[in-house]
Design a protein around this motif. Structure first.
Motif, short mmCIF file in Angstrom:
data_model
loop_
_atom_site.label_atom_id
_atom_site.label_comp_id
_atom_site.label_asym_id
_atom_site.label_seq_id
_atom_site.Cartn_x
_atom_site.Cartn_y
_atom_site.Cartn_z
N ASP A 91 43.18 46.54 33.19
CA ASP A 91 43.78 45.71 34.11
C ASP A 91 42.60 45.40 35.18
O ASP A 91 42.35 46.47 36.13
CB ASP A 91 44.95 46.50 34.83
N LYS A 92 41.85 44.17 34.90
CA LYS A 92 40.82 43.79 35.72
C LYS A 92 41.37 43.58 37.18
O LYS A 92 40.53 43.05 38.11
CB LYS A 92 39.96 42.68 35.22
N LYS A 93 42.69 43.43 37.47
CA LYS A 93 43.24 42.96 38.81
C LYS A 93 43.91 44.23 39.47
O LYS A 93 44.66 43.99 40.31
CB LYS A 93 44.27 41.83 38.53
N ASN A 94 43.61 45.40 39.17
CA ASN A 94 44.16 46.51 39.64
C ASN A 94 43.70 46.68 40.95
O ASN A 94 42.67 47.57 41.19
CB ASN A 94 44.14 47.82 38.70
N LYS A 95 44.50 46.36 41.93
CA LYS A 95 43.82 46.66 43.48
C LYS A 95 43.75 48.04 43.86
O LYS A 95 42.95 48.17 44.72
CB LYS A 95 45.04 45.67 44.15
N ASN B 121 37.53 37.38 37.60
CA ASN B 121 38.25 38.43 38.61
C ASN B 121 37.34 38.32 39.99
O ASN B 121 37.05 39.51 40.27
CB ASN B 121 38.67 39.60 38.07
N ILE C 174 38.16 38.37 42.88
CA ILE C 174 38.69 39.30 43.72
C ILE C 174 37.78 40.90 43.91
O ILE C 174 37.87 41.77 44.73
CB ILE C 174 40.10 39.77 43.68
#
Length: 327
Positions: A92-96, A139, A141
């Motif tokens: 998950d490359k958007k796991n904050k 990504n 972010i």
């Protein structure tokens, strides 16, 4: 230690040793950073982490703990490993939450105000962005969490220090609790250090003069050298350069051997540069980037040229790289 490491012949054992090394670094960072943070709460007012110095009196009587720069170095190693793990293996490359975890180690790398480690931190970020730009572009972010936010927080923290502590008279320490003049001096140094940045002669902390003195000493005996820890004898402190230290102490052979170490690392880097498969190998990538951290630090510190935590990490990293290439 060196004999024990090179005696390992199985890849699973080498990988386990590397994982164990990262775990030990994580535990060491957690302990010392927690103690350093708690010690800061004992000051009357907030000072910079640079005021937490490793000495017999610091960290509640624990002898010879790492200074703020040592804590930053441990944090940088963990940061590089987690960052690479996220880009290579994390699904998950958007796991904050995980990005925040990485961002925490980015912040604790630069907040201690170690100029050497902070410089290396920026270089490591540049290299990771260069080699893994596709993942990062997808990504964006990631950059916010691991670079922009930590830098902005650190800048705000530094600005706060400058505004509230413009001179050493404004630093007050509760000596009844700390009972240490060394801690008081460290508190003052944490502020004066920032002021000295404006003075180029003070910015290098005397390194340039020490290097000049060392080169002049090497010229008088370039072949033989002056023995182990010669820097402590001839400049009365650490050399702050692994190559010059090796030459001064070990003569021309010491200089040649450490130069061979640098060339070996360059060979691993070239293979990494041309091979996309190696970039997908987490432990090869992590070993290489940790090696880069140690090599860059050795330009401004003695680092792996002496028996130290840098030396142990260096041996583990370079041996894993050597074994992987051989395999």
């Amino acid at each position: 230690v060196l004999f024990f490491i090179v005696a390992i012949v199985k890849k699973t054992e080498i990988k386990f040793l590397f994982k164990t090394t990262i775990f030990i670094i994580f535990v060491a960072f957690s302990v010392y950073f927690s103690l350093a943070t708690f010690q800061l709460t004992q000051y009357e007012g907030t000072i910079h982490f640079y005021g937490v110095m490793g000495s017999d009196q610091s960290y509640f009587g624990i002898k010879n703990p790492p200074r703020s720069s040592g804590i930053a170095r441990l944090s940088l190693v963990i940061f590089a490993f987690l960052y690479l793990y996220f880009l290579i293996n994390h699904k998950d490359k958007k796991n904050k939450l995980f990005l925040s975890f990485i961002g925490f180690f980015a912040l604790t790398t630069i907040v201690p105000q170690s100029r050497t480690v902070s410089f290396i931190f920026l270089i490591i970020n540049f290299l990771i962005i260069f080699f893994y730009y596709k993942e990062i572009i997808k990504n964006k972010i990631i950059i916010l969490f691991v670079l922009i936010a930590p830098l902005m927080i650190n800048f705000s923290y530094d600005l706060f220090q400058k505004v509230n502590y413009k001179n050493e008279e404004k630093i007050t320490v509760n000596l009844k609790k700390l009972n240490s003049q060394d801690v008081l001096r460290s508190a003052k140094n944490s502020v004066l250090r920032q002021q000295n940045y404006d003075n180029l002669n003070n910015f290098t902390s005397g390194r340039l003069e020490n290097w000049k003195t060392t080169l002049n000493k090497i010229k008088t005996n370039p072949l033989k050298g002056y023995g182990s820890q010669a820097d402590r004898i001839y400049i009365n402190q650490s050399m702050h350069n692994a190559f010059l230290y090796s030459w001064l102490s070990g003569g021309i052979l010491g200089a040649v051997f450490i130069l061979g170490c640098y060339l070996k690392g360059l060979n691993f880097f070239v293979k990494f540069f041309v091979s996309k498969n190696l970039r997908k190998n987490l432990f090869y990538s992590a070993s290489l980037f940790i090696l880069i951290i140690i090599y860059m630090r050795s330009l401004l510190e003695t680092s792996f040229a002496i028996y130290s935590i840098d030396y142990l990490i260096f041996i583990v990293s370079i041996y894993y790289l050597k074994y992987s290439v051989k395999e």
